[in-house]
Write an enzyme that holds these catalytic residues in place. Structure first.
Site, PDB file in Angstrom:
ATOM      1  N   ARG A 158       0.850  -1.192   0.000  1.00 55.38           N
ATOM      2  CA  ARG A 158       0.000   0.000   0.000  1.00 55.38           C
ATOM      3  C   ARG A 158       0.883   1.239   0.000  1.00 55.38           C
ATOM      4  NH1 ARG A 158      -5.101  -0.201   2.470  1.00 55.38           N
ATOM      5  NH2 ARG A 158      -4.931  -2.463   2.171  1.00 55.38           N
ATOM      6  N   SER A 199      -8.321  -0.055  -0.995  1.00 56.80           N
ATOM      7  CA  SER A 199      -9.296  -0.459   0.016  1.00 56.80           C
ATOM      8  C   SER A 199     -10.046   0.773   0.550  1.00 56.80           C
ATOM      9  CB  SER A 199      -8.610  -1.239   1.129  1.00 56.80           C
ATOM     10  OG  SER A 199      -9.540  -1.759   2.036  1.00 56.80           O
ATOM     11  N   HIS A 200      -9.978   1.000   1.863  1.00 60.55           N
ATOM     12  CA  HIS A 200     -10.720   2.092   2.487  1.00 60.55           C
ATOM     13  C   HIS A 200      -9.842   3.320   2.712  1.00 60.55           C
ATOM     14  CE1 HIS A 200      -8.664  -0.173   5.615  1.00 60.55           C
ATOM     15  NE2 HIS A 200      -8.646   0.929   6.338  1.00 60.55           N
ATOM     16  N   LYS A 243      -3.319  -6.416  -3.332  1.00 61.59           N
ATOM     17  CA  LYS A 243      -3.588  -7.601  -2.519  1.00 61.59           C
ATOM     18  C   LYS A 243      -3.286  -8.810  -3.411  1.00 61.59           C
ATOM     19  CE  LYS A 243      -7.064  -5.350   0.386  1.00 61.59           C
ATOM     20  NZ  LYS A 243      -8.480  -5.331   0.846  1.00 61.59           N
ATOM     21  N   ASP A 272     -17.056  -1.179   1.917  1.00 66.04           N
ATOM     22  CA  ASP A 272     -15.903  -0.296   1.874  1.00 66.04           C
ATOM     23  C   ASP A 272     -15.464  -0.093   0.429  1.00 66.04           C
ATOM     24  OD1 ASP A 272     -14.765  -2.786   1.399  1.00 66.04           O
ATOM     25  OD2 ASP A 272     -12.917  -2.294   2.453  1.00 66.04           O
ATOM     26  N   ASP A 306     -13.314  -1.312  -1.638  1.00 69.77           N
ATOM     27  CA  ASP A 306     -13.109  -2.414  -2.580  1.00 69.77           C
ATOM     28  C   ASP A 306     -14.061  -3.583  -2.351  1.00 69.77           C
ATOM     29  OD1 ASP A 306     -11.864  -3.188  -0.194  1.00 69.77           O
ATOM     30  OD2 ASP A 306     -10.328  -4.366  -1.217  1.00 69.77           O
ATOM     31  N   ASP A 340     -14.688  -5.661   0.211  1.00 67.55           N
ATOM     32  CA  ASP A 340     -14.417  -6.872   0.985  1.00 67.55           C
ATOM     33  C   ASP A 340     -14.828  -6.732   2.449  1.00 67.55           C
ATOM     34  OD1 ASP A 340     -12.425  -5.192   1.878  1.00 67.55           O
ATOM     35  OD2 ASP A 340     -10.754  -6.467   1.265  1.00 67.55           O
ATOM     36  N   ARG A 341     -15.412  -5.555   2.825  1.00 64.03           N
ATOM     37  CA  ARG A 341     -15.860  -5.363   4.207  1.00 64.03           C
ATOM     38  C   ARG A 341     -17.331  -4.957   4.214  1.00 64.03           C
ATOM     39  NH1 ARG A 341     -13.012  -1.576   7.763  1.00 64.03           N
ATOM     40  NH2 ARG A 341     -12.494  -0.233   6.016  1.00 64.03           N
ATOM     41  N   GLU A 361     -13.323 -10.214  11.435  1.00 64.55           N
ATOM     42  CA  GLU A 361     -12.522  -9.167  12.053  1.00 64.55           C
ATOM     43  C   GLU A 361     -13.422  -8.009  12.450  1.00 64.55           C
ATOM     44  OE1 GLU A 361      -8.298  -8.583  10.337  1.00 64.55           O
ATOM     45  OE2 GLU A 361      -9.602  -8.819   8.605  1.00 64.55           O
ATOM     46  N   HIS A 382     -14.357  -7.477   7.974  1.00 70.98           N
ATOM     47  CA  HIS A 382     -14.029  -8.586   7.081  1.00 70.98           C
ATOM     48  C   HIS A 382     -14.666  -9.861   7.636  1.00 70.98           C
ATOM     49  CE1 HIS A 382     -10.817  -6.678   4.601  1.00 70.98           C
ATOM     50  NE2 HIS A 382     -10.639  -5.934   5.679  1.00 70.98           N
TER      51      HIS A 382
END
Length: 777
Positions: A332, A420-421, A430, A556, A558, A560-561, A639, A643
């Site tokens: 990142r 991501s966020h 990733k 979020d 991308d 994934d959350r 998580e 996630h």
């Protein structure tokens, strides 16, 4: 008189057509006979595999019961009971092992398992998982575990003596104790059998090309987490949807009709040789004379970007690469500062070199909606091609869709280009190689390859093709999840990349979707796409209440959350959602391992135990969680960041869209309203994630120093990830973020007084270590 010639003329006209009719009927008969025979063969192969599977379930169940019964007898033996009564746990272990010569290791541990946790991660999680399962079931249990020497069978049972604290005994046995039955099983020439636990195959027999579809015929071994998965070749459908026997009978009927047509033709007037010379060919003759049809399937056309026109004979231009962008579980950086197309090219070539080492030729690449995405993808693909890798570019795609592509397209490798966020000027990668999400040393190794010049330059560049798999992803979820009743939901994608696909998927499973900020815009003009921050949910809450929706869902940047709010505006924290998911998964998978990160509520462990599961706390980070899931065979993980990882019915990667579908499935199956179901989850009070800028921009150094100086009287300290301190009525945590230079804190307690007390203790300790640290609580 006038009708007779007409009849004679019609018969004469029809007679030349009889050979054609006979040929058509004959071909139909052959086709039906062939398809019926193929279907019969497929059914026989499937029955053979199913019979072998059922036999293996019985044989393996007997083998496991023999081992658990043996442990029960060993615990009841006088020498073992005497040692337990004296509190000599080592002596009890020695007594068990003395009469069990093929046991590789025997442990007898206090039921609190503090000693076992203290030895992590070196000792592995397998023995803790089986110990917790035995304690929860209050009975002997058996399961497989991956250990340093390979797969092992672990058998555990509660061990106690009058007047002594409870303990648990664990025996490590060779995997062959349960796998030997598979050595002689006959699965036929086209069958496949595997003994599996989670996504781990202990032993496999037969055609491994069928492994991916073997779960459709899987059967659980009663009382265990093991199952026997079976695969058989797809049974072709018989002609016109008939069964095998019906098709064969139909073929016989058509063959008789064809024969009758030929007989009718033979009995007609013979033609002269001159007439025969001018006869049109029959259908059979025409087919024999015609050239065979050909099909020129269009091969993917390589797409060569400007950056990769000289990929065959060029090396990446020298660029300065900041090692700080290679983080714990992804890469990142900030565009224009630490990340650009040149850096992306080096990263692509490093990943391609790693793939080459593992003999992995193909990789899926997708990107989120950030403005820098196309440039990052162009550089990344150029580097991958230089390493000789073949790239399948799926374009604009949520990260879960990229992960799905690695399974669906059978590459085992993928890269999601995403920030991501993080803020709009961030981007990153990733990375999955060979089914493993890169993290830790594997991420660092990419930098070492670049810095050390260990980059492979292929003699021929890899290819690039484009492929859209959105519909395949949607269909896979819609076949797995359908709502029992419609629910009205507002979906806030925060202008992230899930804005188009997320609502489509939820509509496909039966939800009434109201979109909010679902237009993909990499500048994120409405609010930051991070549902873990409560202020980012304000517009979602207002829209849910205005629309009278049952629920609000937030993705979020991308996809994934997942974040969730109720009609009443209550933010349901992800650790509470994990309780709901765990109870649902454990209904079908009793004893399953449920994994959660250090930021989750202290009430989660007890909730999982009450529902018959095995709770296990681990480090924060999507790649770290996925690696631990594979190690422990966990069916579910989650998580606090939102996630969720479903291995049951899904692929084990973090997927906000699929998690939303599973949530709606649960809520739609209840008589109560979604707010009532979510409100009934175990309560308590907690804070969201509290983020503080790290002194000197180095959160890891701060946490390491704090850990060595802090003192928490009466609290149990865990240093799995940061510093977490548990008291009987709550806990507090401070850890270093692995994505941004901040400290992350969270507090959870049974009531407000306990929460305030724990925050005060942390405040005192933090200010004692860093007096000028700005503390927002």
């Amino acid at each position: 008189m006038s009708q007779t010639p007409t009849r004679q003329l019609s018969a004469a006209q029809l007679r030349p057509a009889l050979p054609i009719a006979a040929a058509v009927l004959g071909l139909l008969a052959l086709w039906m006979a062939w398809s019926g025979w193929r279907q019969w063969q497929g059914e026989q192969a499937r029955q053979q595999v199913q019979a072998a599977r059922d036999q293996m379930v019985q044989d393996t169940a007997r083998a496991l019961k023999a081992e658990t019964d043996r442990l029960a007898r060993q615990l009841a033996a006088p020498a073992t009971r005497s040692a337990l009564a004296a509190g000599d746990l080592a002596g009890a272990a020695a007594a068990i092992r003395r009469d069990w010569p093929d046991a590789g290791q025997v442990d007898v541990l206090p039921a609190g398992l503090d000693e076992a946790y203290a030895q992590l991660p070196k000792s592995g999680f397998g023995r803790i998982a089986v110990a917790e399962a035995a304690l929860a079931a209050d009975a002997p249990v058996a399961r497989m575990a991956k250990e340093a020497g390979g797969a092992r069978l672990l058998v555990a049972a509660p061990a106690s003596a009058p007047g002594r604290p409870d303990a648990v005994a664990i025996v490590h046995l060779p995997a062959t104790r349960v796998a030997r039955a598979f050595e002689t099983v006959d699965v036929g020439s086209d069958g496949y059998l595997a003994l599996r636990q989670g996504d781990f195959s202990v032993v496999e027999r037969g055609d491994r090309a069928l492994a991916g579809a073997a779960e459709a015929l899987a059967t659980a071994i009663p009382g265990t987490e093991l199952r026997v998965s079976a695969g058989a070749p797809a049974t072709p459908g018989a002609a016109f949807g008939m069964g095998a026997m019906s098709a064969l009978v139909g073929a016989g009927v058509l063959a008789v009709m064809a024969l009758l047509a030929l007989v009718g033709w033979k009995r007609g007037p013979r033609r002269t040789p001159e007439a025969a010379a001018h006869t049109e060919p029959t259908l059979v003759q025409a087919l024999q004379q015609a050239p065979a049809p050909t099909s020129d399937a269009a091969a993917p056309v390589p797409i060569v970007s400007k950056e990769s026109t000289t990929v065959e004979d060029s090396k990446p231009a020298a660029v300065s690469i900041d090692p700080g962008i290679f983080r714990a579980y992804d890469i990142r950086g900030v565009i224009g500062q630490s990340l650009d197309a040149g850096v992306a090219e080096h990263i692509g070539q490093a990943v391609g070199s790693l793939m080459r080492d593992r003999d992995l030729p193909d990789i899926v690449v997708g990107r989120d909606g950030r403005l820098s995405g196309p440039d990052m993808v162009a550089g990344l693909i150029a580097g991958l091609r230089k390493a000789g890798r073949n790239v399948i570019d799926i374009g604009l795609a949520p990260t879960p869709l990229v992960y799905f592509g690695s399974f669906f397209l059978r590459t085992g490798c993928c890269i999601a280009v995403t920030g991501s966020h993080n803020p709009p000027d961030y981007n990153g990668f990733k990375i999955v190689v060979g089914g493993d999400t890169l993290s830790g040393d594997a991420i660092t190794d990419l930098y070492d390859r670049i810095a050390g010049g260990r980059l492979h330059n292929a003699a021929e560049p890899g290819s690039v093709s484009q492929r859209r798999i959105d519909d395949d992803y949607l269909e896979r979820i819609a076949h797995d999840v359908q709502l029992q009743r419609p629910l009205k939901v507002v979906v806030d994608a925060g202008n992230g990349v899930a804005g188009e696909l997320g609502p489509r998927v939820l509509r496909a499973i039966g939800a009434d979707v109201v979109p909010l900020y679902c237009e993909v815009d990499g500048t994120f003009p409405n609010h930051h796409p991070d549902p873990s921050e409560p202020h980012n949910l304000e517009d979602l809450i207002a829209t849910v209440q205005r629309e009278g929706a049952d629920l609000g869902l937030a993705f979020d940047g991308d996809g994934d959350r997942l974040g969730v709010v109720t009609r009443e505006g209550v933010n349901i924290f992800p650790d509470r959602l994990l309780m709901l998911f765990a109870a649902d998964v454990l209904e079908r998978n009793p004893g399953a391992v449920i994994l959660y990160d250090v930021k989750c509520t202290g009430q989660l462990s007890g909730h999982v135990l009450r529902h018959g599961g095995s709770p296990l706390m681990w480090k924060t980070g999507h790649s770290l969680i996925k690696a631990k899931m594979r190690e422990t065979g966990a069916e579910l993980a989650g998580e606090m960041s939102g996630h969720f990882f479903f291995a049951e019915r899904w692929f084990g990667f973090d997927d906000g869209i699929y998690s939303a579908a599973r949530l709606l499935e649960i809520l739609a199956g209840r008589e109560e309203s979604p707010s009532e179901v979510l409100g009934a989850l175990p309560g308590g009070v907690s804070t969201p994630e509290i983020k503080i800028d790290a002194p000197d921009g180095d959160p890891h150094a701060f946490v390491e120093g704090f850990r060595s100086r802090a003192s928490f009287e009466g609290g149990r300290i865990s240093t799995i990830d940061g510093v977490r301190v548990d008291w009987p009525d709550g806990w507090g945590l401070i850890r270093a973020s692995n994505t941004t230079p901040v400290l992350v804190l969270r507090f959870d307690a049974d009531n407000e007084d306990a929460l305030q007390r724990i925050q005060n203790v942390f405040r005192e300790q933090l200010l004692g270590f860093q007096p000028d640290l700005p503390i927002p609580f």
